[in-house]
Design a protein around this motif. Structure first.
Motif, PDB file in Angstrom:
ATOM      1  N   UNK A  37     -10.499  -0.177   2.073  1.00  0.00           N
ATOM      2  CA  UNK A  37      -9.072  -0.103   2.424  1.00  0.00           C
ATOM      3  C   UNK A  37      -8.357   1.035   1.710  1.00  0.00           C
ATOM      4  N   UNK A  38      -9.022   2.166   1.598  1.00  0.00           N
ATOM      5  CA  UNK A  38      -8.367   3.313   0.968  1.00  0.00           C
ATOM      6  C   UNK A  38      -9.350   4.114   0.140  1.00  0.00           C
ATOM      7  N   UNK A  44     -13.394   8.997  -9.284  1.00  0.00           N
ATOM      8  CA  UNK A  44     -12.305   8.059  -9.554  1.00  0.00           C
ATOM      9  C   UNK A  44     -12.838   6.631  -9.587  1.00  0.00           C
ATOM     10  N   UNK A  45     -12.334   5.840 -10.527  1.00  0.00           N
ATOM     11  CA  UNK A  45     -12.718   4.438 -10.640  1.00  0.00           C
ATOM     12  C   UNK A  45     -11.541   3.541 -10.263  1.00  0.00           C
ATOM     13  N   UNK A  46     -11.823   2.235 -10.196  1.00  0.00           N
ATOM     14  CA  UNK A  46     -10.729   1.287 -10.048  1.00  0.00           C
ATOM     15  C   UNK A  46     -10.783   0.405  -8.829  1.00  0.00           C
ATOM     16  N   UNK A  47      -9.620  -0.082  -8.424  1.00  0.00           N
ATOM     17  CA  UNK A  47      -9.497  -1.127  -7.412  1.00  0.00           C
ATOM     18  C   UNK A  47      -9.817  -0.599  -6.018  1.00  0.00           C
ATOM     19  N   UNK A  48     -10.852  -1.182  -5.417  1.00  0.00           N
ATOM     20  CA  UNK A  48     -11.224  -0.840  -4.048  1.00  0.00           C
ATOM     21  C   UNK A  48     -11.448  -2.138  -3.281  1.00  0.00           C
ATOM     22  N   UNK A  59      -7.919  -4.915   7.505  1.00  0.00           N
ATOM     23  CA  UNK A  59      -8.141  -3.774   6.615  1.00  0.00           C
ATOM     24  C   UNK A  59      -7.030  -2.736   6.736  1.00  0.00           C
ATOM     25  N   UNK A  60      -6.574  -2.465   7.957  1.00  0.00           N
ATOM     26  CA  UNK A  60      -5.534  -1.448   8.153  1.00  0.00           C
ATOM     27  C   UNK A  60      -4.235  -1.836   7.467  1.00  0.00           C
ATOM     28  N   UNK A  61      -3.905  -3.127   7.483  1.00  0.00           N
ATOM     29  CA  UNK A  61      -2.664  -3.576   6.845  1.00  0.00           C
ATOM     30  C   UNK A  61      -2.748  -3.400   5.329  1.00  0.00           C
ATOM     31  N   UNK A  62      -3.899  -3.689   4.766  1.00  0.00           N
ATOM     32  CA  UNK A  62      -4.088  -3.529   3.330  1.00  0.00           C
ATOM     33  C   UNK A  62      -4.097  -2.057   2.953  1.00  0.00           C
ATOM     34  N   UNK A  63      -4.672  -1.239   3.816  1.00  0.00           N
ATOM     35  CA  UNK A  63      -4.696   0.207   3.583  1.00  0.00           C
ATOM     36  C   UNK A  63      -3.291   0.787   3.540  1.00  0.00           C
ATOM     37  N   UNK A  64      -2.380   0.208   4.316  1.00  0.00           N
ATOM     38  CA  UNK A  64      -1.005   0.717   4.390  1.00  0.00           C
ATOM     39  C   UNK A  64      -0.151   0.337   3.185  1.00  0.00           C
ATOM     40  N   UNK A  65      -0.621  -0.589   2.365  1.00  0.00           N
ATOM     41  CA  UNK A  65       0.170  -1.071   1.237  1.00  0.00           C
ATOM     42  C   UNK A  65       0.224  -0.040   0.098  1.00  0.00           C
ATOM     43  N   UNK A  66       1.282  -0.083  -0.722  1.00  0.00           N
ATOM     44  CA  UNK A  66       1.389   0.862  -1.855  1.00  0.00           C
ATOM     45  C   UNK A  66       0.233   0.723  -2.833  1.00  0.00           C
ATOM     46  N   UNK A  67      -0.012   1.809  -3.562  1.00  0.00           N
ATOM     47  CA  UNK A  67      -1.062   1.859  -4.566  1.00  0.00           C
ATOM     48  C   UNK A  67      -0.440   2.214  -5.925  1.00  0.00           C
ATOM     49  N   UNK A  68      -1.136   1.798  -6.987  1.00  0.00           N
ATOM     50  CA  UNK A  68      -0.719   2.193  -8.341  1.00  0.00           C
ATOM     51  C   UNK A  68      -1.903   2.848  -9.044  1.00  0.00           C
ATOM     52  N   UNK A  69      -1.632   3.974  -9.694  1.00  0.00           N
ATOM     53  CA  UNK A  69      -2.672   4.719 -10.386  1.00  0.00           C
ATOM     54  C   UNK A  69      -2.284   4.978 -11.838  1.00  0.00           C
ATOM     55  N   UNK A 201      -7.423   3.920 -10.080  1.00  0.00           N
ATOM     56  CA  UNK A 201      -6.517   3.080  -9.302  1.00  0.00           C
ATOM     57  C   UNK A 201      -6.455   1.715  -9.970  1.00  0.00           C
ATOM     58  N   UNK A 202      -5.260   1.285 -10.343  1.00  0.00           N
ATOM     59  CA  UNK A 202      -5.120   0.026 -11.068  1.00  0.00           C
ATOM     60  C   UNK A 202      -4.487  -1.080 -10.221  1.00  0.00           C
ATOM     61  N   UNK A 203      -4.025  -0.712  -9.017  1.00  0.00           N
ATOM     62  CA  UNK A 203      -3.519  -1.727  -8.099  1.00  0.00           C
ATOM     63  C   UNK A 203      -3.581  -1.175  -6.681  1.00  0.00           C
ATOM     64  N   UNK A 204      -3.993  -2.041  -5.742  1.00  0.00           N
ATOM     65  CA  UNK A 204      -4.011  -1.682  -4.322  1.00  0.00           C
ATOM     66  C   UNK A 204      -3.481  -2.862  -3.545  1.00  0.00           C
TER      67      UNK A 204
END
Length: 306
Positions: A37-38, A44-48, A59-69, A201-204
């Motif tokens: 989903x992104x 790069x490591x982190x939330x996938x 999956x597309x809806x989750x891909x559209x959500x904001x991310x935190x890095x 990426x620390x939040x997806x």
């Protein structure tokens, strides 16, 4: 064979592409219905979040959500890839030339809606070919700026009194934001070359770093036929939409893909999406509001039925 269904918040390790992660989960879970989903770059490591089975529908809806890095920008050197893996293209001696207030002022300029030119080393297609393929052929093509949203940036640490000054920060942003390019553009605003020297990426969407599972945990779960214990229900990807419960007598109709009339709706507008549940809490469908009437209530039709 067990048909797994749900969302696996995976900790993506360095050295693997997002596609590599999907392929490995397919082998471990013994299913083809797997998607991420992104995209995250190999370094790069982190939330996938990985969607498995029925969850690939969201999956597309989750891909559209904001991310935190969590990221780090290093000043004094720019690279052809805009990150630490690239070849240096410009160097400058800037020791002692940057001060904290100057850096903070520039960071503030990059909140809100911004325009970014996609880096040459990216998966964006131009005339049917991905930019990174053209870049590896030594070609540079014109790219149109793209809009991105920086919801917030917080500076965590500044080390400006060194040969290559660094700033570590966290950023909340929209999908499609290039943190590499953000670092380069911050450098340009300060008048110095720069590149991204670290990224995680620390939040997806709703998933955070502390919820993630490592590959060794996934391997053990699959070996024990217990992958379901690591999976979140697919409606976890849709928490941004209101929760609506329908009467028991309407459950089968919803499952059959029929529309629903809501006599006590929330403050919904045409085009809004809502999550439809049975009285026992079973997630049934994602609906979209198609009609609002002060006397007759609101009508919604299915977007996806689960």
């Amino acid at each position: 064979m067990t048909e797994w269904s749900g969302i696996l918040p995976l900790f993506k390790p360095a050295g693997m592409t997002s596609h590599d992660c999907v392929m490995k989960i397919r082998r471990l879970a013994q299913t083809k219905k797997v998607g991420h989903t992104g995209t995250l770059d190999p370094d790069v490591t982190g939330v996938l979040p990985i969607c498995i089975g029925q969850a690939t529908k969201v999956a597309d809806y989750l891909h559209d959500e904001p991310k935190r890095y969590r990221a780090q920008v290093t000043f004094g050197v720019s690279t052809d890839t805009e990150d630490a893996s690239g070849t240096p293209v410009e160097k400058a001696a800037i020791h002692g030339k940057l001060n904290e207030q100057q850096v903070r002022d520039v960071f503030k300029q990059f909140t809100g809606e911004i325009l970014q030119v996609p880096p040459m080393y990216s998966a964006v297609r131009v005339n049917g070919k991905r930019l990174h393929e053209l870049a590896r052929e030594g070609k540079v093509v014109e790219r149109k700026p793209r809009s991105a949203i920086i919801y917030s940036m917080q500076i965590e640490e500044m080390n400006l009194d060194q040969l290559r000054p660094t700033v570590r920060f966290t950023v909340d942003c929209s999908k499609g934001t290039y943190i590499r390019t953000l670092c380069v553009d911050i450098g340009k605003a300060l008048g110095v070359p720069a590149h991204m020297s670290y990224l995680q990426r620390i939040k997806s969407g709703p998933f955070t770093l502390d919820q993630c599972y490592f590959f060794d945990e996934v391997e053990r779960a699959c070996a024990d036929h217990a992958l379901d214990k690591l999976l979140f229900p697919l409606d976890q990807a849709l928490l941004q939409y209101p929760h609506v419960e329908v009467p028991a007598g309407r459950v089968q109709a919803i499952r059959n893909g029929l529309s629903q009339r809501h006599l006590r709706p929330g403050h919904w507008n045409i085009g809004d999406k809502i999550r439809i549940y049975a009285p026992d809490g079973t997630f049934l469908a994602l609906h979209e509001v198609i009609e609002t009437d002060r006397d007759m209530g609101v009508e919604s039709k299915p977007v996806k039925v689960f």
